[in-house]
Design an enzyme around this catalytic site. Structure first.
Site, PDB file in Angstrom:
ATOM      1  N   HIS A 186      -2.121 -10.307  12.411  1.00  0.00           N
ATOM      2  CA  HIS A 186      -1.579  -9.068  11.841  1.00  0.00           C
ATOM      3  C   HIS A 186      -1.215  -8.177  13.027  1.00  0.00           C
ATOM      4  O   HIS A 186      -2.019  -8.012  13.959  1.00  0.00           O
ATOM      5  CB  HIS A 186      -2.633  -8.391  10.952  1.00  0.00           C
ATOM      6  CG  HIS A 186      -2.293  -6.972  10.638  1.00  0.00           C
ATOM      7  ND1 HIS A 186      -1.065  -6.597  10.137  1.00  0.00           N
ATOM      8  CD2 HIS A 186      -3.000  -5.811  10.773  1.00  0.00           C
ATOM      9  CE1 HIS A 186      -1.040  -5.291   9.973  1.00  0.00           C
ATOM     10  NE2 HIS A 186      -2.194  -4.786  10.355  1.00  0.00           N
ATOM     11  N   GLU A 220       0.854  -1.190   0.000  1.00  0.00           N
ATOM     12  CA  GLU A 220       0.000   0.000   0.000  1.00  0.00           C
ATOM     13  C   GLU A 220       0.890   1.241   0.000  1.00  0.00           C
ATOM     14  O   GLU A 220       0.437   2.340   0.309  1.00  0.00           O
ATOM     15  CB  GLU A 220      -0.976  -0.005   1.176  1.00  0.00           C
ATOM     16  CG  GLU A 220      -0.338  -0.188   2.524  1.00  0.00           C
ATOM     17  CD  GLU A 220      -1.358  -0.357   3.649  1.00  0.00           C
ATOM     18  OE1 GLU A 220      -2.127   0.574   3.886  1.00  0.00           O
ATOM     19  OE2 GLU A 220      -1.363  -1.429   4.295  1.00  0.00           O
ATOM     20  N   CYS A 274      -3.347  -3.926   4.694  1.00  0.00           N
ATOM     21  CA  CYS A 274      -2.453  -4.928   5.293  1.00  0.00           C
ATOM     22  C   CYS A 274      -2.868  -6.356   4.951  1.00  0.00           C
ATOM     23  O   CYS A 274      -2.208  -7.311   5.375  1.00  0.00           O
ATOM     24  CB  CYS A 274      -2.396  -4.736   6.800  1.00  0.00           C
ATOM     25  SG  CYS A 274      -2.040  -3.043   7.238  1.00  0.00           S
TER      26      CYS A 274
END
Ligand code: CAA
Length: 394
Positions: free
Chosen positions: A234, A79, A111
């Site tokens: 994450h 990103e 993500c």
């Protein structure tokens, strides 16, 4: 046919900020950062590095010459792309001399991108018996801005995953569970270098999506927590992963909770030192678990991937016998981090503010990185110029 992760490479800038220094400068109790947020240090990107150079460095660590020539799909998840049109995968292909009879693409969903890439790699290998291996890259620079709430959760780095049949590290399992919804929790409009985040709302979405995908995973697989030796997340900052773990293990016994927590701490050792890699963060946590968790062969790992905006996926994989032989030692990775240069607050703020020109002018990048094999040498005629360790500018 087993398909999964055969090798993992990792790269991060050679500059970092100690978060005690940041806390002092921002007049915050350091315990808020070290305990409340759960981060100790964060990598800081110099001008002569970008997602291309970091991803190339991570991939160069793991690819043999024969593997470079037998890839037929190169997926670059980011990103923090360097071009609105051209895929970063193409720069990496040229820097590393990768096979040209390959598809080379860039994908984006905050993500979650690297997980999308990993699942795409799985499907590609399952659908094409003639395909041997796929390279999945996940690289980002997490930038929120000086003196913002998100500042302490910045970082930078890249992960490279070689995905094959009969993998030597992690066999991926199907089915997985996924969920997507249009949510404004974190985004970065084209005119901004820094992300915008509704910080607390984003943490709520992360945890809500965890509930949804975990429930769906259990329904689809008929497994429960006791089938998972470890769960990784994450990790935008380790405290949020810890909240996820607590949510997932809320009904487990105290002994089981302690076991999961002990492994979570091993799985976030590197994340604490590097900060947020955005799309690479889950895989840095996997790397950390493999290096420090000492799990036995066959252990099933649950993986929770979340990308703001938002898409999440809960999936699992099983460790392959002998996986540690395909990885460096934990001590060597810590040693590599120990060679990084600690920045002063002035040094950090200087690097943060020193952005490349955005008016189309030519530019020569000062040499800041000394240990990295690839550098962004500058911009000429609107084209990015990369330099390899032999000094050649391409
Ligand atoms: N000692 C110990 N702990 C302390 C403390 C002290 N002296 N002072 C505060 N704390 C604790 C607080 O109690 C709080 O703990 P809990 O979360 O358990 O309640 C914690 O430190 C954080 O405190 P605040 O909530 O007051 O922190 P904040 O408002 O300054 O910001 C944040 C926190 C919202 C996460 C902010 O860092 C942020 O906006 N980060 C960026 C957004 C983000 O990362 N979101 C994650 C989900 S989105 C995603 O995952 C995609 C991605 O990668 C970005």
């Amino acid at each position: 046919m087993a398909i999964g992760i055969d090798k993992i490479g990792f790269a991060s800038p050679e500059f970092y900020l100690d978060l005690t220094d940041l806390a002092q400068a921002r007049q915050v109790d350091p315990a808020k950062y070290h305990i409340g947020i759960g981060q100790d240090e964060m990598a800081v990107m110099p001008q002569d590095q970008d997602v291309v150079t970091l991803a190339a460095q991570a991939a160069a660590q793991i690819l043999t010459p024969a593997e470079r020539q037998s890839l037929d799909l190169i997926i670059f998840a980011t990103e923090s792309g360097v071009d609105q049109s051209k895929a970063s995968a193409l720069y990496v292909q040229r820097l590393l001399g990768l096979n040209q009879a390959a598809r080379a693409i860039e994908i984006k969903e905050a993500c979650y991108g690297a997980t999308a890439g990993l699942q795409l790699a799985y499907d590609h290998l399952a659908a094409h018996p003639e395909s041997q291996r796929v390279l999945v890259l996940g690289a980002d620079e997490a930038r929120y801005g000086l003196q913002t709430a998100g500042e302490v959760t910045q970082g930078a780095g890249a992960i490279a995953l070689l995905v094959t049949r009969q993998p030597r590290i992690l066999e991926l399992e199907q089915p997985s569970a996924y969920h997507s919804e249009e949510v404004m929790d974190f985004w970065r409009p084209n005119y901004r270098q820094e992300a915008l985040a509704d910080g607390r709302f984003s943490t709520e979405q992360y945890l809500r999506f965890l509930d949804l995908t975990w429930a769906d995973y259990q329904t689809k697989t008929q497994r429960d927590l006791t089938d998972l030796a470890a769960v990784i997340f994450h990790i935008p900052f380790t405290k949020l992963g810890l909240k996820g773990l607590r949510q997932l293990t809320a009904t487990a016994s105290a002994a089981q909770q302690a076991d999961y927590l002990a492994l979570f701490q091993q799985a976030t050792k590197l994340n604490r030192r590097v900060g947020n890699l955005y799309t690479g963060s889950l895989y840095l946590s996997l790397y950390s678990l493999l290096l420090f968790g000492h799990l036995p062969a066959g252990a099933r790992i649950g993986l929770y991937s979340y990308g703001s905006g938002a898409v999440a996926e809960f999936f699992s994989g099983r460790l392959v016998a002998g996986y540690a032989k395909v990885l460096p030692t934990g001590a060597s990775v810590l040693q590599q981090l120990a060679t990084r240069q600690r920045l002063t607050m002035d040094g950090y703020q200087h690097l943060f503010n020193a952005q490349l020109p955005t008016d189309g002018s030519d530019w020569t990048t000062p040499q800041q990185s000394r240990q990295t094999p690839f550098r962004l040498a500058g911009i000429a005629g609107h084209q990015r110029l990369y330099q390899n360790n032999g000094g050649t500018i391409q």
